[in-house]
Design an enzyme around this catalytic site. Sequence first.
Site, PDB file in Angstrom:
ATOM      1  N   GLN A 137       0.844  -1.193   0.000  1.00 16.69           N
ATOM      2  CA  GLN A 137       0.000   0.000   0.000  1.00 16.69           C
ATOM      3  C   GLN A 137       0.877   1.239   0.000  1.00 16.69           C
ATOM      4  O   GLN A 137       1.736   1.397   0.865  1.00 16.69           O
ATOM      5  CB  GLN A 137      -0.924   0.013   1.216  1.00 16.69           C
ATOM      6  CG  GLN A 137      -1.864   1.210   1.237  1.00 16.69           C
ATOM      7  CD  GLN A 137      -2.788   1.162   2.433  1.00 16.69           C
ATOM      8  OE1 GLN A 137      -2.735   0.239   3.230  1.00 16.69           O
ATOM      9  NE2 GLN A 137      -3.639   2.171   2.566  1.00 16.69           N
ATOM     10  N   GLY A 191       1.327   6.818   6.733  1.00 14.78           N
ATOM     11  CA  GLY A 191       2.075   5.607   6.410  1.00 14.78           C
ATOM     12  C   GLY A 191       3.436   5.565   7.067  1.00 14.78           C
ATOM     13  O   GLY A 191       4.377   4.958   6.528  1.00 14.78           O
ATOM     14  N   GLU A 192       3.574   6.176   8.249  1.00 21.61           N
ATOM     15  CA  GLU A 192       4.889   6.228   8.894  1.00 21.61           C
ATOM     16  C   GLU A 192       5.403   4.839   9.248  1.00 21.61           C
ATOM     17  O   GLU A 192       6.603   4.570   9.131  1.00 21.61           O
ATOM     18  CB  GLU A 192       4.847   7.106  10.142  1.00 21.61           C
ATOM     19  CG  GLU A 192       6.223   7.250  10.779  1.00 21.61           C
ATOM     20  CD  GLU A 192       6.291   8.343  11.825  1.00 21.61           C
ATOM     21  OE1 GLU A 192       7.362   8.491  12.441  1.00 21.61           O
ATOM     22  OE2 GLU A 192       5.269   9.037  12.025  1.00 21.61           O
ATOM     23  N   ARG A 193       4.528   3.922   9.663  1.00 23.65           N
ATOM     24  CA  ARG A 193       4.984   2.566   9.977  1.00 23.65           C
ATOM     25  C   ARG A 193       5.566   1.894   8.738  1.00 23.65           C
ATOM     26  O   ARG A 193       6.607   1.247   8.803  1.00 23.65           O
ATOM     27  CB  ARG A 193       3.840   1.736  10.550  1.00 23.65           C
ATOM     28  CG  ARG A 193       3.389   2.156  11.939  1.00 23.65           C
ATOM     29  CD  ARG A 193       2.228   1.310  12.447  1.00 23.65           C
ATOM     30  NE  ARG A 193       2.626  -0.070  12.711  1.00 23.65           N
ATOM     31  CZ  ARG A 193       2.298  -1.116  11.973  1.00 23.65           C
ATOM     32  NH1 ARG A 193       1.544  -0.961  10.891  1.00 23.65           N
ATOM     33  NH2 ARG A 193       2.697  -2.322  12.296  1.00 23.65           N
ATOM     34  N   ARG A 194       4.883   2.049   7.601  1.00 21.01           N
ATOM     35  CA  ARG A 194       5.389   1.454   6.355  1.00 21.01           C
ATOM     36  C   ARG A 194       6.722   2.078   5.947  1.00 21.01           C
ATOM     37  O   ARG A 194       7.637   1.390   5.489  1.00 21.01           O
ATOM     38  CB  ARG A 194       4.352   1.639   5.239  1.00 21.01           C
ATOM     39  CG  ARG A 194       3.270   0.574   5.206  1.00 21.01           C
ATOM     40  CD  ARG A 194       2.110   1.007   4.331  1.00 21.01           C
ATOM     41  NE  ARG A 194       1.220   1.900   5.047  1.00 21.01           N
ATOM     42  CZ  ARG A 194       0.480   2.844   4.492  1.00 21.01           C
ATOM     43  NH1 ARG A 194       0.553   3.042   3.186  1.00 21.01           N
ATOM     44  NH2 ARG A 194      -0.315   3.592   5.207  1.00 21.01           N
ATOM     45  N   ASN A 207      -4.375   6.682  11.571  1.00 18.14           N
ATOM     46  CA  ASN A 207      -4.069   6.040  12.844  1.00 18.14           C
ATOM     47  C   ASN A 207      -5.316   5.487  13.515  1.00 18.14           C
ATOM     48  O   ASN A 207      -5.292   4.402  14.094  1.00 18.14           O
ATOM     49  CB  ASN A 207      -3.365   7.039  13.778  1.00 18.14           C
ATOM     50  CG  ASN A 207      -1.880   7.143  13.476  1.00 18.14           C
ATOM     51  OD1 ASN A 207      -1.163   6.159  13.512  1.00 18.14           O
ATOM     52  ND2 ASN A 207      -1.422   8.334  13.153  1.00 18.14           N
ATOM     53  N   ARG A 213      -6.225   2.236  11.625  1.00 16.01           N
ATOM     54  CA  ARG A 213      -5.342   1.088  11.500  1.00 16.01           C
ATOM     55  C   ARG A 213      -4.638   0.650  12.787  1.00 16.01           C
ATOM     56  O   ARG A 213      -4.085  -0.418  12.844  1.00 16.01           O
ATOM     57  CB  ARG A 213      -4.274   1.383  10.434  1.00 16.01           C
ATOM     58  CG  ARG A 213      -4.867   1.480   9.044  1.00 16.01           C
ATOM     59  CD  ARG A 213      -3.775   1.715   8.010  1.00 16.01           C
ATOM     60  NE  ARG A 213      -4.304   1.559   6.674  1.00 16.01           N
ATOM     61  CZ  ARG A 213      -4.925   2.514   6.002  1.00 16.01           C
ATOM     62  NH1 ARG A 213      -5.107   3.696   6.553  1.00 16.01           N
ATOM     63  NH2 ARG A 213      -5.396   2.312   4.781  1.00 16.01           N
TER      64      ARG A 213
END
Length: 289
Positions: free
Chosen positions: A60, A79-82, A114, A117
């Site tokens: 994604q 999308g900081e985790r990705r 956030n 998800r």
Amino acid sequence: MASRRALGRGLENVFADTLGARRTVPLSSIEPNPRQPRRGIGDGELEGLAASIRRHGVLQPVVVSARDDHPGRYYLVAGERRWRAARLAGLREVPATIVTVDDRRQLELALVENLQRTDLNPLDRSQAYRVMVEEFELTQEGVAEALGVSRPSVANALRLLNLDDASLDALRAGEISEGHARALLSVADVAARRRLLATIRKEGLSVREAEQRAAAGEGEDRSQEAQGSRSPTEAEIAWNREVGSVLERIQRNLGTRVRLRGGERRGRIVLEYYSEEELAELIDRLTVA
């Protein structure tokens, strides 16, 4: 602005009017979103995602906003985790959707993602709401409408910021839950609140037990009464338990903290509010025919 259905829809549908091109962007050209509401992402949380990315790639796209002051560079909007996991996985590029957004929309995008998800830390959520209220001059209703959440949930989150430092630290560290924090918030005296916090930690009180003890005035300094103190009777314990349950139902119905001061024969019920807007809404609820 996003509707109340925002949390049930994809980010690209919610912010379709701001979307630009989708392309592959170098990881080194992306900077963290300065308005990212989620402050802490542990390394352990990223390892599993990094392993998946090594095997399958980034499925994604992240969402980025081009920096006007630095061509070719981007702020990470969502999308900081990705993004972090991709760096951990050793990737050099990631798929990205380019959006054109102002500061408020950046914060909205990050919050919506956030809330969709992952479990956002209660204080991160509260502080992001406060930015929207203070910097963007939104009402609590405006914040709720933008993010697709209820107004009472926004009000309750903002109230957490009125806690003392010791209670905030306990909430931030995960030693107490948001429900415990709201129970502590109902205790006006800071010293009494800290005593109740110590009891919650020591005895492992549930949220309901903490609310009942806060409503009964536990934690208040009764040193002068110690000489003549006595253990409560079974009838008094049962009454306190029933009152705690009733107060909990009233709080849910009114959307605000309710405290009992007094006993079975005499006392007062205190309803709390934290803004003119909340007072007006409370009056409306109480005066409904």
